[in-house]
Design a protein around this motif. Structure first.
Motif, short mmCIF file in Angstrom:
data_model
loop_
_atom_site.label_atom_id
_atom_site.label_comp_id
_atom_site.label_asym_id
_atom_site.label_seq_id
_atom_site.Cartn_x
_atom_site.Cartn_y
_atom_site.Cartn_z
N LYS A 19 3.63 9.40 0.76
CA LYS A 19 4.06 8.80 2.05
C LYS A 19 3.89 7.28 2.03
CE LYS A 19 1.02 11.36 4.19
NZ LYS A 19 0.59 12.11 2.98
N SER A 20 2.69 6.83 1.68
CA SER A 20 2.44 5.38 1.68
C SER A 20 3.31 4.68 0.65
CB SER A 20 0.97 5.10 1.39
OG SER A 20 0.16 5.69 2.37
N SER A 21 3.54 5.36 -0.47
CA SER A 21 4.37 4.76 -1.52
C SER A 21 5.82 4.60 -1.06
CB SER A 21 4.32 5.63 -2.78
OG SER A 21 2.98 5.68 -3.26
N PRO A 37 -5.74 6.76 -1.25
CA PRO A 37 -5.42 7.59 -0.09
C PRO A 37 -5.55 6.79 1.21
CG PRO A 37 -6.99 8.72 -1.53
CD PRO A 37 -6.86 7.31 -2.05
N THR A 38 -4.69 7.10 2.16
CA THR A 38 -4.74 6.45 3.47
C THR A 38 -5.89 7.03 4.27
OG1 THR A 38 -2.35 6.21 3.37
CG2 THR A 38 -3.37 5.99 5.55
N ILE A 39 -6.59 6.17 4.97
CA ILE A 39 -7.66 6.59 5.88
C ILE A 39 -7.13 6.42 7.30
CG2 ILE A 39 -10.03 6.12 6.64
CD1 ILE A 39 -9.78 7.08 3.68
N TRP A 60 4.49 4.60 11.45
CA TRP A 60 3.10 5.08 11.37
C TRP A 60 2.98 5.98 10.16
CZ3 TRP A 60 -0.78 3.07 14.06
CH2 TRP A 60 -0.45 2.34 15.20
N ASP A 61 2.25 5.51 9.17
CA ASP A 61 2.03 6.23 7.91
C ASP A 61 0.68 6.94 8.01
OD1 ASP A 61 1.64 6.96 5.25
OD2 ASP A 61 1.02 4.93 4.66
N THR A 62 0.71 8.24 8.23
CA THR A 62 -0.54 8.97 8.49
C THR A 62 -1.24 9.38 7.19
OG1 THR A 62 0.48 11.17 8.58
CG2 THR A 62 0.44 9.91 10.64
N ALA A 63 -2.50 9.76 7.32
CA ALA A 63 -3.31 10.23 6.18
C ALA A 63 -3.09 11.73 6.01
CB ALA A 63 -4.78 9.94 6.45
MG MG Z 1 -1.09 7.38 2.25
#
Ligand code: MG
Ligand code: GTP
Length: 202
Positions: A19-21, A37-39, A60-63
């Motif tokens: 997702k973040s990538s 990893p996203t926090i 909004w990029d969730t964890a």
């Molecule tokens: Mg992430």
């Protein structure tokens, strides 16, 4: 020029699906091999030009780690669009994507535009050469739990989820469907452009 139309987009999906990538590729045109990893969640914005209008996407990029699941409603509440991501090399991640989609269909804005996105297309290892040997992915298929370190380990992985399987599900559920690679950029801009096109902007 007219003021950009602001759109809230949320990314959901199992840990380490990318997702973040995808967001980093879309917003900065960059890729990191060992993204942390996203926090909680991360917030980024990017504009999309569409014919005469400009949309400003508030992303909004969730964890994805399960311990953050209870935060998700804060991020998908009032969202006009959701990108639900799975990893084409990890069968469990499509199941997780389906459960996110059920949750969105129950709890989110009823008009929400949802895109189902199969990421890590660069690892597919499939091509049009019918003489290539079938890939034994049985070891990977046994993975049921994912920890972030494990999931980030991409060496030797190949496709576990056929495009046709996921696209049939997406069509049935009324979702956009795309396959992407945050690594190469394939399909990434298209994902957000397709969402913008499907939004009812009136
Ligand atoms: Mg992430
Ligand atoms: P959480 O924040 O924990 O939910 O994970 P995430 O879904 O944001 O995944 P992230 O973007 O952190 O990516 C996880 C790992 O997969 C990282 O090591 C990335 O470099 C890798 N990765 C992400 N997208 C791709 C891709 O398209 N291809 C390949 N080969 N690796 C990818």
């Amino acid at each position: 020029a007219a003021k950009p139309i602001q759109i809230k987009v949320v990314l959901l999906g199992e840990a380490a699906v990318g997702k973040s990538s995808l967001v980093l590729r879309f917003v900065n045109d960059e890729f990191q091999d060992n993204k942390e990893p996203t926090i909680g969640a991360a917030f980024l914005t990017q504009k999309v030009r569409l014919d005469d209008s400009v949309l400003k996407l508030d992303i909004w990029d969730t964890a994805g780690q399960e311990r953050f699941h209870s935060l998700a409603p804060m991020y998908y509440r009032n969202a006009q669009a959701a990108v639900v991501v799975y990893d084409i090399t990890r069968a469990s991640s499509l199941d997780r994507a389906k459960s996110w989609i059920k949750e969105l269909q129950r709890q989110a804005n009823p008009n929400i535009v949802i895109a189902l996105v199969g990421n890590k297309l660069d690892l597919a290892g499939d091509n049009d050469d019918s003489t290539s040997a079938a890939v034994d992915d049985s070891a990977g298929a046994e993975d049921t739990t994912v920890d972030a370190d494990d999931a980030a380990e991409t060496e030797g992985r190949s496709r576990q989820i056929a495009s046709a399987t996921a696209s049939a599900y997406a069509e049935e559920a009324g979702l956009l469907f795309l396959e992407t690679s945050a690594k190469t950029g394939q399909g990434v801009v298209e994902t957000f452009t397709e969402i913008a096109k499907k939004l009812d902007l009136n």
